[in-house]
Design a protein around this motif. Structure first.
Motif, short mmCIF file in Angstrom:
data_model
loop_
_atom_site.label_atom_id
_atom_site.label_comp_id
_atom_site.label_asym_id
_atom_site.label_seq_id
_atom_site.Cartn_x
_atom_site.Cartn_y
_atom_site.Cartn_z
N UNK A 32 10.10 -6.09 -10.33
CA UNK A 32 10.76 -7.31 -10.78
C UNK A 32 11.64 -7.89 -9.67
N UNK A 33 11.83 -9.20 -9.73
CA UNK A 33 12.71 -9.88 -8.78
C UNK A 33 14.16 -9.65 -9.17
N UNK A 37 0.84 -1.19 0.00
CA UNK A 37 0.00 0.00 0.00
C UNK A 37 0.88 1.25 0.00
N UNK A 38 0.65 2.13 -0.96
CA UNK A 38 1.33 3.42 -1.02
C UNK A 38 0.44 4.46 -0.36
N UNK A 39 0.87 4.98 0.78
CA UNK A 39 0.04 5.91 1.54
C UNK A 39 -0.11 7.27 0.85
N UNK A 40 0.79 7.61 -0.05
CA UNK A 40 0.71 8.92 -0.69
C UNK A 40 -0.45 9.01 -1.67
N UNK A 41 -0.82 7.87 -2.26
CA UNK A 41 -1.92 7.88 -3.23
C UNK A 41 -3.00 6.85 -2.93
N UNK A 42 -2.85 6.13 -1.81
CA UNK A 42 -3.83 5.13 -1.37
C UNK A 42 -3.98 3.97 -2.34
N UNK A 43 -2.99 3.76 -3.21
CA UNK A 43 -3.07 2.67 -4.18
C UNK A 43 -2.40 1.41 -3.63
N UNK A 44 -3.00 0.28 -3.99
CA UNK A 44 -2.49 -1.02 -3.57
C UNK A 44 -2.01 -1.80 -4.78
N UNK A 45 -0.80 -2.36 -4.68
CA UNK A 45 -0.27 -3.21 -5.74
C UNK A 45 0.01 -4.59 -5.18
N UNK A 46 -0.38 -5.61 -5.93
CA UNK A 46 -0.02 -6.98 -5.57
C UNK A 46 1.40 -7.24 -6.03
N UNK A 47 2.24 -7.76 -5.12
CA UNK A 47 3.62 -8.08 -5.48
C UNK A 47 3.62 -9.39 -6.25
N UNK A 48 4.17 -9.35 -7.45
CA UNK A 48 4.16 -10.53 -8.33
C UNK A 48 4.96 -11.67 -7.71
N UNK A 77 14.40 -11.09 -3.18
CA UNK A 77 14.54 -9.65 -3.10
C UNK A 77 13.82 -9.07 -4.30
N UNK A 78 12.81 -8.23 -4.04
CA UNK A 78 11.92 -7.74 -5.10
C UNK A 78 11.95 -6.22 -5.13
N UNK A 79 12.23 -5.67 -6.31
CA UNK A 79 12.23 -4.22 -6.50
C UNK A 79 10.80 -3.78 -6.83
N UNK A 80 10.16 -3.09 -5.87
CA UNK A 80 8.74 -2.75 -6.06
C UNK A 80 8.55 -1.53 -6.95
#
Length: 374
Positions: free
Chosen positions: A152-153, A101-112, A145-148
């Protein structure tokens, strides 16, 4: 050597112990409704808490000065809770994946690639856009280790329960269990690995015969000090790795154990050490220590002076920051003896502990069920 399948239930149990211990397990946000409120920045960093009250899940910030609370987000609870926070990001787990969750824009991304994955004991690298988690790959565990930002991993390591050193130079993790045969005798062994974030070198620090014990966590504090949490039928405590050269080792040196009077004829108690928390610079750590069936008190260890401070206060989920230790306690028995029989927490208050003077300051009560977030 043949790899032995490490059961998924074992690591799931470790994750559940970390999330509200044996008090309760609450869940998170399949379709969250977020309410984000900016929190004013003060000289003293706020304390963050995950709060479940009357079916509503909240992440709140609490001023360590006056106890004023601010809502970071709220959402319907379903399957999981927030597990780590880094500036404007919160890592949490649903029933299927790890989400960011990015608090600056309230968007949620699923980590692949995080289906059935578990965060370790660190979550993020501090100065890089990297999140760290463990997942099952066929019959083996791997840490990723994943670069969000790039989505990508960037690295995969053998093992699980990763922990990043306070100086952000190394990751230690528990390797996959293997079946070892020597002179016609078989045994099960687990390696402890260290990965250098500077050189990308992976090194095996030690081998441990698993047998009747379970290795639940590993922590690195300094180049020459690595701690391993060992769980058996009789204990759940931290031990120092006696050697870091890849040898088969046995544990004989507990980490700052409960001081015992050598003249005492009373049997030695095996006390649990749980809810471990490190200061940002890695020089101070705190944990809850308790005997079987008893209440637990807050213990602080100053690694620089090598001094252990046993507080007089019953509590849980300590967090080290601002030069103090913050913890949750029940005002009905926070000042009672730690040797009393265990009783459930009915009310929570946030306290600040001055561990050198063994004094506490009540900051604010918190309704519902609560856990402090690193």
């Amino acid at each position: 050597m043949q790899a032995k399948d490490t059961t998924k239930n074992k690591l799931l149990n470790l994750a559940l112990l970390r999330i509200f211990g044996s008090i309760f397990i609450i869940s998170i946000l399949q379709n969250p409704i977020f309410s984000v409120t900016p929190t004013p920045v003060s000289f003293m960093s706020p304390v963050y808490a995950v709060q479940e009250d009357k079916g509503i899940l909240r992440l709140i910030s609490i001023s360590s000065i006056n106890g004023k609370t601010g809502l970071v987000y709220t959402g319907t609870q379903e399957k999981g809770i927030p597990v780590f926070r880094k500036q404007n990001y919160i890592l949490f787990k649903t029933s299927k994946d790890l989400n960011l969750l990015n608090l600056t824009n309230s968007k949620v991304k699923t980590i692949k690639g995080t289906r059935d994955a578990f965060p370790g004991n660190s979550g993020f690298l501090k100065d890089k856009s990297i999140v760290i988690f463990s997942r099952k790959n066929a019959d083996r565990w791997e840490t990723v280790l994943y670069d969000y930002e790039k989505e990508k991993e960037i690295k995969s390591l053998p093992g699980y329960q990763p922990f990043v050193s306070p100086d952000q130079k190394n990751i230690v993790l528990i390797g996959n269990e293997v079946r070892y045969s020597e002179h016609g005798e078989e045994s099960l062994r687990v390696p402890i690995h260290k990965y250098s974030l500077e050189t990308s070198e992976l090194k095996t620090l030690a081998w441990i015969e698993s047998g009747k014990l379970q290795i639940t966590d590993v922590y690195t504090i300094a180049e020459d000090l690595v701690l391993v949490r060992i769980a058996t039928e009789k204990e759940n405590r931290l031990y120092k790795l006696p050697s870091l050269t890849g040898e088969l080792i046995k544990f004989s040196d507990p980490f700052y154990p409960f001081p015992i009077n050598p003249q005492s004829k009373e049997p030695r108690e095996n006390k649990e050490q749980v809810n471990i928390s490190f200061s940002p610079d890695g020089k101070v750590l705190s944990f809850t220590e308790r005997a079987d069936g008893k209440l637990g008190n807050i213990v602080v260890v100053d690694l620089k002076t090598k001094q252990r401070y046993d507080s007089s206060f019953v509590g849980c989920f300590p967090v080290v920051k601002n030069g103090s230790v913050y913890f949750l306690g029940d005002p009905e028995f926070v000042k009672q003896s730690k040797d009393q029989e265990y009783r459930p927490y009915n009310n929570y208050t946030l306290y600040e502990l001055d561990y050198k003077k063994d004094k506490i300051r009540s900051i604010t009560p918190i309704s519902g069920k609560v856990e402090l977030l690193e």
